[in-house]
Design a protein around this motif. Sequence first.
Motif: not given
Length: 87
Positions: A31-45
Amino acid sequence: MSKNIYVGNLPWSASEDEVRAAFEAYGEVNSVNLINDRETGRPRGFGFVEMDDAGAAEAIKNLDGKDFGGRNLKVNEARPRAERSRW
């Protein structure tokens, strides 16, 4: 047995498919799980890749510090999330 790998310093444009392809060179990726910011939905890197033990060791050894989309990856075995107090 599988290992969870932390992948940091990812470019915000990175997709799960691109990350999966980079790690599949070293073994089977579960699996691959890229994390996004909860508020903005933008990737967190950063994100997490789960793969078999042998492949994980090879991926960490070969991908840590390597260029990926113009950024040097930080790749290591993921540590359990620390307990955070609510106060």
